[in-house]
Design a protein around this motif. Structure first.
Motif, PDB file in Angstrom:
ATOM      1  N   TYR A 122       9.521   7.094  49.511  1.00 26.88           N
ATOM      2  CA  TYR A 122       9.184   5.715  49.888  1.00 26.88           C
ATOM      3  C   TYR A 122       9.529   4.755  48.755  1.00 26.88           C
ATOM      4  CZ  TYR A 122       6.198   8.084  53.372  1.00 26.88           C
ATOM      5  OH  TYR A 122       5.706   8.879  54.379  1.00 26.88           O
ATOM      6  N   SER A 123       9.208   5.155  47.532  1.00 31.21           N
ATOM      7  CA  SER A 123       9.497   4.313  46.364  1.00 31.21           C
ATOM      8  C   SER A 123      10.992   4.061  46.236  1.00 31.21           C
ATOM      9  CB  SER A 123       8.981   4.970  45.081  1.00 31.21           C
ATOM     10  OG  SER A 123       7.582   5.091  45.122  1.00 31.21           O
ATOM     11  N   LEU A 124      11.800   5.072  46.498  1.00 25.67           N
ATOM     12  CA  LEU A 124      13.254   4.909  46.420  1.00 25.67           C
ATOM     13  C   LEU A 124      13.762   3.923  47.467  1.00 25.67           C
ATOM     14  CD1 LEU A 124      14.360   8.588  45.763  1.00 25.67           C
ATOM     15  CD2 LEU A 124      14.469   6.661  44.171  1.00 25.67           C
ATOM     16  N   ILE A 125      13.181   3.964  48.658  1.00 24.47           N
ATOM     17  CA  ILE A 125      13.582   3.014  49.708  1.00 24.47           C
ATOM     18  C   ILE A 125      13.176   1.597  49.311  1.00 24.47           C
ATOM     19  CG2 ILE A 125      13.280   2.338  52.121  1.00 24.47           C
ATOM     20  CD1 ILE A 125      12.887   5.384  52.718  1.00 24.47           C
ATOM     21  N   PHE A 126      11.949   1.436  48.795  1.00 20.50           N
ATOM     22  CA  PHE A 126      11.529   0.107  48.328  1.00 20.50           C
ATOM     23  C   PHE A 126      12.433  -0.379  47.202  1.00 20.50           C
ATOM     24  CE2 PHE A 126       7.118   1.293  49.904  1.00 20.50           C
ATOM     25  CZ  PHE A 126       7.177   0.450  50.999  1.00 20.50           C
ATOM     26  N   PHE A 127      12.785   0.520  46.278  1.00 16.49           N
ATOM     27  CA  PHE A 127      13.663   0.150  45.173  1.00 16.49           C
ATOM     28  C   PHE A 127      15.028  -0.289  45.697  1.00 16.49           C
ATOM     29  CE2 PHE A 127      16.775   1.240  41.852  1.00 16.49           C
ATOM     30  CZ  PHE A 127      16.330   0.394  40.847  1.00 16.49           C
ATOM     31  N   TRP A 128      15.567   0.451  46.666  1.00 13.16           N
ATOM     32  CA  TRP A 128      16.850   0.086  47.258  1.00 13.16           C
ATOM     33  C   TRP A 128      16.775  -1.295  47.896  1.00 13.16           C
ATOM     34  CZ3 TRP A 128      18.301  -0.458  52.532  1.00 13.16           C
ATOM     35  CH2 TRP A 128      19.671  -0.688  52.729  1.00 13.16           C
ATOM     36  N   LEU A 129      15.713  -1.557  48.666  1.00 15.90           N
ATOM     37  CA  LEU A 129      15.563  -2.873  49.295  1.00 15.90           C
ATOM     38  C   LEU A 129      15.391  -3.976  48.254  1.00 15.90           C
ATOM     39  CD1 LEU A 129      13.291  -1.931  52.318  1.00 15.90           C
ATOM     40  CD2 LEU A 129      15.619  -2.855  52.444  1.00 15.90           C
ATOM     41  N   LEU A 130      14.686  -3.675  47.168  1.00 16.92           N
ATOM     42  CA  LEU A 130      14.503  -4.640  46.086  1.00 16.92           C
ATOM     43  C   LEU A 130      15.849  -5.017  45.473  1.00 16.92           C
ATOM     44  CD1 LEU A 130      12.595  -6.168  44.059  1.00 16.92           C
ATOM     45  CD2 LEU A 130      12.646  -4.080  42.688  1.00 16.92           C
ATOM     46  N   ILE A 131      16.691  -4.038  45.225  1.00 15.15           N
ATOM     47  CA  ILE A 131      17.988  -4.274  44.589  1.00 15.15           C
ATOM     48  C   ILE A 131      19.024  -4.797  45.588  1.00 15.15           C
ATOM     49  CG2 ILE A 131      19.898  -3.190  43.318  1.00 15.15           C
ATOM     50  CD1 ILE A 131      17.213  -3.482  41.759  1.00 15.15           C
TER      51      ILE A 131
END
Length: 153
Positions: A122-131
């Motif tokens: 989940y954190s990786l998906i949030f990070f991807w959306l953030l970037i």
């Protein structure tokens, strides 16, 4: 034959380029719905969720549980809409960092366990959306256009 393959590959890539907006939209809507749904469930049973926070030893369990539940509910809704996408990823990442640090990590023994933990994914998906941002099919992009803000999308 080589030219046929090159031509076909070129047409395929052009077609995929025209629908590249579909990837971020799909991730946002499905992932956002997941968080909206879990947030609603936690808000509707805040007492039970608070008890879980108490069991995990999380400080200020009533406040922390409420903050976490409402972060998931509102964050999920905003992700689905593509509104304030990058901004909303910050509290969602904090929520996941707390979950991994205070709850999940006690059950993880090695790198494989961390990589396979839902909260890390989940954190990786949030990070991807953030970037990467919300993509072209989002209220963020619409607002940026209305305000004359130039975006890469």
């Amino acid at each position: 034959m080589r030219q046929f393959i090159a031509s076909t590959a070129s047409r395929l890539l052009q077609m995929l380029h025209t629908i590249e907006w579909l990837g971020p939209l799909t991730v946002r809507v499905v992932f956002g719905y997941f968080w909206l749904e879990t947030g609603i469930a936690k808000v509707q049973n805040l007492e039970g969720f608070t008890m879980r926070f108490m069991g995990w030893g999380i400080p200020y369990p009533a406040f922390s549980a409420g903050l976490s539940a409402w972060t998931e509910l509102l964050g999920g809704l905003l992700l689905m809409l593509g509104l304030f996408t990058r901004l909303v990823c910050v509290p969602m990442l904090i929520n996941m960092a707390v979950a991994v640090t205070l709850v999940v990590s006690s059950n993880l023994m090695g790198l494989d366990d961390y990589v396979e933990a839902d909260e890390v994914v989940y954190s990786l998906i949030f990070f991807w959306l953030l970037i990467a941002g919300p993509g072209k099919a989002s209220l963020d992009t619409l607002l940026a256009r209305m305000l004359g803000i130039r975006t890469a999308a």
